[in-house]
Design a protein around this motif. Structure first.
Motif, PDB file in Angstrom:
ATOM      1  N   PRO A 103      25.480  -9.360  -4.298  1.00 22.68           N
ATOM      2  CA  PRO A 103      24.223  -9.350  -3.542  1.00 22.68           C
ATOM      3  C   PRO A 103      23.088 -10.034  -4.296  1.00 22.68           C
ATOM      4  N   THR A 104      22.179 -10.604  -3.528  1.00 23.88           N
ATOM      5  CA  THR A 104      21.006 -11.254  -4.105  1.00 23.88           C
ATOM      6  C   THR A 104      20.045 -10.201  -4.630  1.00 23.88           C
ATOM      7  N   ASP A 105      19.442 -10.469  -5.777  1.00 26.65           N
ATOM      8  CA  ASP A 105      18.444  -9.564  -6.347  1.00 26.65           C
ATOM      9  C   ASP A 105      17.139  -9.732  -5.574  1.00 26.65           C
ATOM     10  N   LEU A 106      16.723  -8.700  -4.875  1.00 22.54           N
ATOM     11  CA  LEU A 106      15.493  -8.735  -4.084  1.00 22.54           C
ATOM     12  C   LEU A 106      14.423  -7.830  -4.686  1.00 22.54           C
ATOM     13  N   TYR A 135      11.325 -10.734  14.238  1.00 25.70           N
ATOM     14  CA  TYR A 135      10.899 -10.447  12.861  1.00 25.70           C
ATOM     15  C   TYR A 135      11.884  -9.500  12.184  1.00 25.70           C
ATOM     16  N   GLY A 136      12.304  -8.471  12.893  1.00 20.53           N
ATOM     17  CA  GLY A 136      13.243  -7.501  12.334  1.00 20.53           C
ATOM     18  C   GLY A 136      14.599  -8.101  12.031  1.00 20.53           C
ATOM     19  N   GLY A 147      18.426  -9.510   4.035  1.00 21.54           N
ATOM     20  CA  GLY A 147      18.852  -8.380   3.205  1.00 21.54           C
ATOM     21  C   GLY A 147      17.782  -7.323   3.051  1.00 21.54           C
ATOM     22  N   LEU A 148      16.820  -7.321   3.986  1.00 23.34           N
ATOM     23  CA  LEU A 148      15.692  -6.390   3.930  1.00 23.34           C
ATOM     24  C   LEU A 148      15.530  -5.647   5.258  1.00 23.34           C
ATOM     25  N   PRO A 149      16.562  -4.923   5.691  1.00 21.91           N
ATOM     26  CA  PRO A 149      16.463  -4.248   6.989  1.00 21.91           C
ATOM     27  C   PRO A 149      15.265  -3.302   7.051  1.00 21.91           C
ATOM     28  N   GLY A 150      14.621  -3.299   8.214  1.00 21.03           N
ATOM     29  CA  GLY A 150      13.462  -2.429   8.401  1.00 21.03           C
ATOM     30  C   GLY A 150      12.162  -3.001   7.869  1.00 21.03           C
ATOM     31  N   ARG A 151      12.162  -4.231   7.422  1.00 24.45           N
ATOM     32  CA  ARG A 151      10.967  -4.822   6.811  1.00 24.45           C
ATOM     33  C   ARG A 151      10.376  -5.942   7.670  1.00 24.45           C
ATOM     34  N   ALA A 152      10.323  -5.746   8.985  1.00 27.37           N
ATOM     35  CA  ALA A 152       9.788  -6.756   9.904  1.00 27.37           C
ATOM     36  C   ALA A 152       8.355  -7.135   9.548  1.00 27.37           C
ATOM     37  N   ARG A 153       7.553  -6.170   9.153  1.00 26.73           N
ATOM     38  CA  ARG A 153       6.157  -6.482   8.799  1.00 26.73           C
ATOM     39  C   ARG A 153       6.067  -7.371   7.567  1.00 26.73           C
ATOM     40  N   LEU A 154       7.027  -7.210   6.668  1.00 26.83           N
ATOM     41  CA  LEU A 154       7.055  -8.077   5.491  1.00 26.83           C
ATOM     42  C   LEU A 154       7.313  -9.524   5.908  1.00 26.83           C
ATOM     43  N   VAL A 155       8.144  -9.726   6.915  1.00 26.54           N
ATOM     44  CA  VAL A 155       8.405 -11.075   7.419  1.00 26.54           C
ATOM     45  C   VAL A 155       7.092 -11.708   7.893  1.00 26.54           C
ATOM     46  N   LYS A 162       4.523 -17.082  30.258  1.00 26.80           N
ATOM     47  CA  LYS A 162       3.448 -16.142  29.912  1.00 26.80           C
ATOM     48  C   LYS A 162       3.608 -15.574  28.506  1.00 26.80           C
ATOM     49  N   GLY A 163       3.951 -16.456  27.567  1.00 31.38           N
ATOM     50  CA  GLY A 163       4.044 -16.040  26.171  1.00 31.38           C
ATOM     51  C   GLY A 163       5.292 -15.291  25.798  1.00 31.38           C
ATOM     52  N   LYS A 164       6.296 -15.312  26.671  1.00 29.12           N
ATOM     53  CA  LYS A 164       7.537 -14.600  26.401  1.00 29.12           C
ATOM     54  C   LYS A 164       8.716 -15.533  26.636  1.00 29.12           C
ATOM     55  N   VAL A 165       9.664 -15.510  25.711  1.00 30.01           N
ATOM     56  CA  VAL A 165      10.860 -16.339  25.843  1.00 30.01           C
ATOM     57  C   VAL A 165      11.753 -15.725  26.910  1.00 30.01           C
ATOM     58  N   VAL A 166      12.227 -16.589  27.797  1.00 35.63           N
ATOM     59  CA  VAL A 166      13.091 -16.157  28.893  1.00 35.63           C
ATOM     60  C   VAL A 166      14.482 -16.740  28.662  1.00 35.63           C
ATOM     61  N   GLY A 167      15.496 -15.923  28.809  1.00 33.09           N
ATOM     62  CA  GLY A 167      16.867 -16.395  28.694  1.00 33.09           C
ATOM     63  C   GLY A 167      17.489 -16.216  27.329  1.00 33.09           C
ATOM     64  N   GLN A 168      16.748 -15.700  26.371  1.00 37.44           N
ATOM     65  CA  GLN A 168      17.268 -15.416  25.036  1.00 37.44           C
ATOM     66  C   GLN A 168      16.734 -14.072  24.577  1.00 37.44           C
ATOM     67  N   ARG A 169      17.525 -13.407  23.750  1.00 43.29           N
ATOM     68  CA  ARG A 169      17.063 -12.177  23.118  1.00 43.29           C
ATOM     69  C   ARG A 169      16.607 -12.505  21.708  1.00 43.29           C
ATOM     70  N   ALA A 170      15.368 -12.254  21.413  1.00 42.81           N
ATOM     71  CA  ALA A 170      14.831 -12.574  20.091  1.00 42.81           C
ATOM     72  C   ALA A 170      15.460 -11.752  18.983  1.00 42.81           C
ATOM     73  N   ALA A 171      15.904 -10.546  19.281  1.00 42.92           N
ATOM     74  CA  ALA A 171      16.409  -9.662  18.239  1.00 42.92           C
ATOM     75  C   ALA A 171      17.922  -9.724  18.092  1.00 42.92           C
ATOM     76  N   ALA A 172      18.579 -10.666  18.757  1.00 40.34           N
ATOM     77  CA  ALA A 172      20.036 -10.737  18.685  1.00 40.34           C
ATOM     78  C   ALA A 172      20.504 -10.902  17.250  1.00 40.34           C
ATOM     79  N   SER A 173      21.562 -10.195  16.908  1.00 43.14           N
ATOM     80  CA  SER A 173      22.120 -10.333  15.571  1.00 43.14           C
ATOM     81  C   SER A 173      22.923 -11.617  15.493  1.00 43.14           C
ATOM     82  N   LEU A 174      23.232 -12.039  14.297  1.00 42.76           N
ATOM     83  CA  LEU A 174      24.031 -13.234  14.112  1.00 42.76           C
ATOM     84  C   LEU A 174      25.390 -13.074  14.784  1.00 42.76           C
TER      85      LEU A 174
END
Length: 116
Positions: A2-5, A30-31, A38-46, A95-107
């Motif tokens: 793992p990378t040292d964070l 962001y999440g 490697g920083l789950p739960g740190r969306a605000r840090l992003v 109206k400022g929202k992406v349509v047709g994609q989920r922004a939070a989709a995992s890899l």
């Protein structure tokens, strides 16, 4: 291994790498970027890293709230620029929202599709 964070610089580098990995025409939340770094739960840090370390070549416009919406205030310069950049890559923005994609989709979801 793992990378040292353990340092702010290492965390920022991991976040910036995850942002750069989002392909043109795709978006991520962001999440999700935090998780990929490697920083789950740190969306605000992003968001903090984007503000502090933004670079001209950074595809910041591909990063959205988990509901697919642009985080900038509606009608602001940043909101308009992000909408324009996304549309230029073929992303549908309404109206400022992406349509047709989920922004939070995992890899995994992006590669293999959503489960039933």
């Amino acid at each position: 291994m793992p990378t040292d964070l353990s340092t702010p610089e290492a965390r920022a580098a991991a976040i910036l790498k995850a942002i750069r990995a989002v392909p043109a025409g795709q978006v991520a939340g962001y999440g999700e970027i935090a998780r990929r770094a490697g920083l789950p739960g740190r969306a605000r840090l992003v968001a903090q890293v984007l503000r502090k370390y933004g670079a001209p070549d950074l595809p910041w416009h591909r990063i959205l709230r988990s509901d697919g919406s642009i985080a900038f205030e509606e009608g602001s310069r940043g909101w308009r620029e992000q909408s324009q950049r996304l549309r230029a890559e073929g992303v549908r923005v309404v109206k400022g929202k992406v349509v047709g994609q989920r922004a939070a989709a995992s890899l995994d979801e992006q590669l293999w599709g959503q489960g039933d």
